[in-house]
Motif scaffolding. Sequence first.
Motif, PDB file in Angstrom:
ATOM      1  N   ASN A 112      45.791 -10.131  49.791  1.00  0.00           N
ATOM      2  CA  ASN A 112      45.427 -11.261  50.646  1.00  0.00           C
ATOM      3  C   ASN A 112      44.997 -12.469  49.806  1.00  0.00           C
ATOM      4  O   ASN A 112      44.011 -13.138  50.110  1.00  0.00           O
ATOM      5  N   CYS A 113      45.753 -12.743  48.765  1.00  0.00           N
ATOM      6  CA  CYS A 113      45.435 -13.842  47.858  1.00  0.00           C
ATOM      7  C   CYS A 113      45.138 -15.126  48.626  1.00  0.00           C
ATOM      8  O   CYS A 113      45.856 -15.477  49.564  1.00  0.00           O
ATOM      9  N   CYS A 114      44.067 -15.765  48.237  1.00  0.00           N
ATOM     10  CA  CYS A 114      43.679 -17.063  48.802  1.00  0.00           C
ATOM     11  C   CYS A 114      43.340 -16.982  50.282  1.00  0.00           C
ATOM     12  O   CYS A 114      43.336 -17.988  50.989  1.00  0.00           O
ATOM     13  N   GLY A 115      43.146 -15.768  50.796  1.00  0.00           N
ATOM     14  CA  GLY A 115      42.725 -15.580  52.177  1.00  0.00           C
ATOM     15  C   GLY A 115      43.786 -15.796  53.225  1.00  0.00           C
ATOM     16  O   GLY A 115      43.463 -16.028  54.383  1.00  0.00           O
ATOM     17  N   GLY A 116      45.049 -15.688  52.855  1.00  0.00           N
ATOM     18  CA  GLY A 116      46.050 -15.953  53.880  1.00  0.00           C
ATOM     19  C   GLY A 116      47.364 -15.230  53.725  1.00  0.00           C
ATOM     20  O   GLY A 116      48.405 -15.749  54.118  1.00  0.00           O
ATOM     21  N   GLU A 117      47.375 -14.034  53.160  1.00  0.00           N
ATOM     22  CA  GLU A 117      48.627 -13.291  53.021  1.00  0.00           C
ATOM     23  C   GLU A 117      48.642 -12.131  54.009  1.00  0.00           C
ATOM     24  O   GLU A 117      47.865 -11.198  53.876  1.00  0.00           O
ATOM     25  N   SER A 118      49.545 -12.212  54.974  1.00  0.00           N
ATOM     26  CA  SER A 118      49.579 -11.198  56.039  1.00  0.00           C
ATOM     27  C   SER A 118      50.934 -10.548  56.230  1.00  0.00           C
ATOM     28  O   SER A 118      51.082  -9.707  57.110  1.00  0.00           O
ATOM     29  N   PHE A 119      51.932 -10.925  55.422  1.00  0.00           N
ATOM     30  CA  PHE A 119      53.299 -10.492  55.707  1.00  0.00           C
ATOM     31  C   PHE A 119      53.916  -9.786  54.509  1.00  0.00           C
ATOM     32  O   PHE A 119      53.835 -10.263  53.384  1.00  0.00           O
ATOM     33  N   GLY A 120      54.555  -8.640  54.777  1.00  0.00           N
ATOM     34  CA  GLY A 120      55.110  -7.808  53.711  1.00  0.00           C
ATOM     35  C   GLY A 120      56.480  -8.251  53.245  1.00  0.00           C
ATOM     36  O   GLY A 120      57.316  -8.686  54.029  1.00  0.00           O
ATOM     37  N   GLU A 121      56.678  -8.118  51.928  1.00  0.00           N
ATOM     38  CA  GLU A 121      57.982  -8.364  51.333  1.00  0.00           C
ATOM     39  C   GLU A 121      58.315  -7.222  50.388  1.00  0.00           C
ATOM     40  O   GLU A 121      57.428  -6.606  49.803  1.00  0.00           O
ATOM     41  N   LEU A 122      59.601  -6.956  50.251  1.00  0.00           N
ATOM     42  CA  LEU A 122      60.133  -5.984  49.308  1.00  0.00           C
ATOM     43  C   LEU A 122      60.734  -6.787  48.161  1.00  0.00           C
ATOM     44  O   LEU A 122      61.530  -7.700  48.394  1.00  0.00           O
ATOM     45  N   ALA A 123      60.349  -6.463  46.909  1.00  0.00           N
ATOM     46  CA  ALA A 123      60.797  -7.229  45.753  1.00  0.00           C
ATOM     47  C   ALA A 123      61.801  -6.431  44.916  1.00  0.00           C
ATOM     48  O   ALA A 123      62.032  -5.247  45.156  1.00  0.00           O
ATOM     49  N   SER A 124      62.357  -7.088  43.907  1.00  0.00           N
ATOM     50  CA  SER A 124      63.424  -6.501  43.090  1.00  0.00           C
ATOM     51  C   SER A 124      62.977  -5.287  42.289  1.00  0.00           C
ATOM     52  O   SER A 124      63.803  -4.530  41.799  1.00  0.00           O
ATOM     53  N   ASP A 125      61.670  -5.075  42.143  1.00  0.00           N
ATOM     54  CA  ASP A 125      61.168  -3.875  41.468  1.00  0.00           C
ATOM     55  C   ASP A 125      60.965  -2.732  42.471  1.00  0.00           C
ATOM     56  O   ASP A 125      60.352  -1.722  42.148  1.00  0.00           O
ATOM     57  N   TYR A 126      61.468  -2.920  43.703  1.00  0.00           N
ATOM     58  CA  TYR A 126      61.380  -1.945  44.803  1.00  0.00           C
ATOM     59  C   TYR A 126      59.951  -1.778  45.316  1.00  0.00           C
ATOM     60  O   TYR A 126      59.665  -0.868  46.078  1.00  0.00           O
ATOM     61  N   MET A 127      59.071  -2.672  44.915  1.00  0.00           N
ATOM     62  CA  MET A 127      57.673  -2.601  45.320  1.00  0.00           C
ATOM     63  C   MET A 127      57.380  -3.664  46.375  1.00  0.00           C
ATOM     64  O   MET A 127      58.128  -4.626  46.525  1.00  0.00           O
ATOM     65  N   TRP A 128      56.256  -3.484  47.074  1.00  0.00           N
ATOM     66  CA  TRP A 128      55.875  -4.391  48.150  1.00  0.00           C
ATOM     67  C   TRP A 128      54.763  -5.330  47.707  1.00  0.00           C
ATOM     68  O   TRP A 128      53.937  -4.993  46.861  1.00  0.00           O
ATOM     69  N   ASN A 129      54.731  -6.479  48.350  1.00  0.00           N
ATOM     70  CA  ASN A 129      53.742  -7.518  48.097  1.00  0.00           C
ATOM     71  C   ASN A 129      53.414  -8.154  49.439  1.00  0.00           C
ATOM     72  O   ASN A 129      54.224  -8.106  50.363  1.00  0.00           O
ATOM     73  N   ASP A 130      52.236  -8.765  49.552  1.00  0.00           N
ATOM     74  CA  ASP A 130      51.927  -9.524  50.765  1.00  0.00           C
ATOM     75  C   ASP A 130      51.995 -11.007  50.438  1.00  0.00           C
ATOM     76  O   ASP A 130      51.627 -11.436  49.351  1.00  0.00           O
ATOM     77  N   VAL A 131      52.535 -11.789  51.389  1.00  0.00           N
ATOM     78  CA  VAL A 131      52.710 -13.230  51.207  1.00  0.00           C
ATOM     79  C   VAL A 131      52.184 -13.966  52.433  1.00  0.00           C
ATOM     80  O   VAL A 131      51.943 -13.371  53.475  1.00  0.00           O
ATOM     81  N   GLY A 132      52.060 -15.287  52.294  1.00  0.00           N
ATOM     82  CA  GLY A 132      51.503 -16.114  53.358  1.00  0.00           C
ATOM     83  C   GLY A 132      52.505 -16.544  54.414  1.00  0.00           C
ATOM     84  O   GLY A 132      53.711 -16.313  54.288  1.00  0.00           O
ATOM     85  N   PRO A 133      52.019 -17.220  55.455  1.00  0.00           N
ATOM     86  CA  PRO A 133      52.844 -17.586  56.609  1.00  0.00           C
ATOM     87  C   PRO A 133      53.876 -18.670  56.338  1.00  0.00           C
ATOM     88  O   PRO A 133      54.830 -18.812  57.101  1.00  0.00           O
ATOM     89  N   ASN A 134      53.728 -19.436  55.265  1.00  0.00           N
ATOM     90  CA  ASN A 134      54.688 -20.504  54.979  1.00  0.00           C
ATOM     91  C   ASN A 134      55.760 -20.083  53.989  1.00  0.00           C
ATOM     92  O   ASN A 134      56.660 -20.856  53.676  1.00  0.00           O
ATOM     93  N   HIS A 135      55.661 -18.859  53.504  1.00  0.00           N
ATOM     94  CA  HIS A 135      56.629 -18.324  52.553  1.00  0.00           C
ATOM     95  C   HIS A 135      57.962 -18.131  53.281  1.00  0.00           C
ATOM     96  O   HIS A 135      57.983 -17.653  54.416  1.00  0.00           O
ATOM     97  N   ALA A 136      59.069 -18.478  52.663  1.00  0.00           N
ATOM     98  CA  ALA A 136      60.385 -18.320  53.294  1.00  0.00           C
ATOM     99  C   ALA A 136      61.279 -17.446  52.421  1.00  0.00           C
ATOM    100  O   ALA A 136      61.512 -17.770  51.263  1.00  0.00           O
ATOM    101  N   TRP A 137      61.713 -16.339  52.964  1.00  0.00           N
ATOM    102  CA  TRP A 137      62.640 -15.418  52.306  1.00  0.00           C
ATOM    103  C   TRP A 137      63.729 -15.024  53.293  1.00  0.00           C
ATOM    104  O   TRP A 137      63.600 -15.214  54.499  1.00  0.00           O
TER     105      TRP A 137
END
Length: 171
Positions: A112-137
Amino acid sequence: MKISTKIAALLFALSVVPAYATVIGSAVYSGHTYYLLDGKTWLNQEAEAVTLGGHLVTINDAAENTWVWDTFGIVRTGLFIGLNDAASEGAFVWSSGQAVTFTNWRAGEPNNCCGGESFGELASDYMWNDVGPNHAWQAVAEVAPALVPEPSSLFLMFAAMGSLVVVRKRL
């Protein structure tokens, strides 16, 4: 997830739903159809997945996690998945409503970096990360097969309905 939370999420998703989803690829895995959606925010991607009859992908095990990235991933980008904690910080749920039985968070995530990461992403290392609402993938939507009743089930259903009509006529 509470019914009221699901209803609120669906109403929000419907408020941002575009007229159509922008599908740029598809594949089938374990009987489900998966669609690669073009780059938008997580909320818009979930709304598009709903227009397709599903939700952002629910990843149930390591094999599915690997298949999703190997099928749709592009190095130096991520893919949105249906995992989020938008309703309650730290309580990650799948947008499909399925139980969270498998996770694959990168070390130190979700943070929850910077108090605003609520959405999951899958990255190229096959691992998950949380990102914020303005992130576009790009995102992967998952649509389960439509349930089609077996012919014998249809017969029983219509037979039962017919007997109800007979009973009502007698009353």
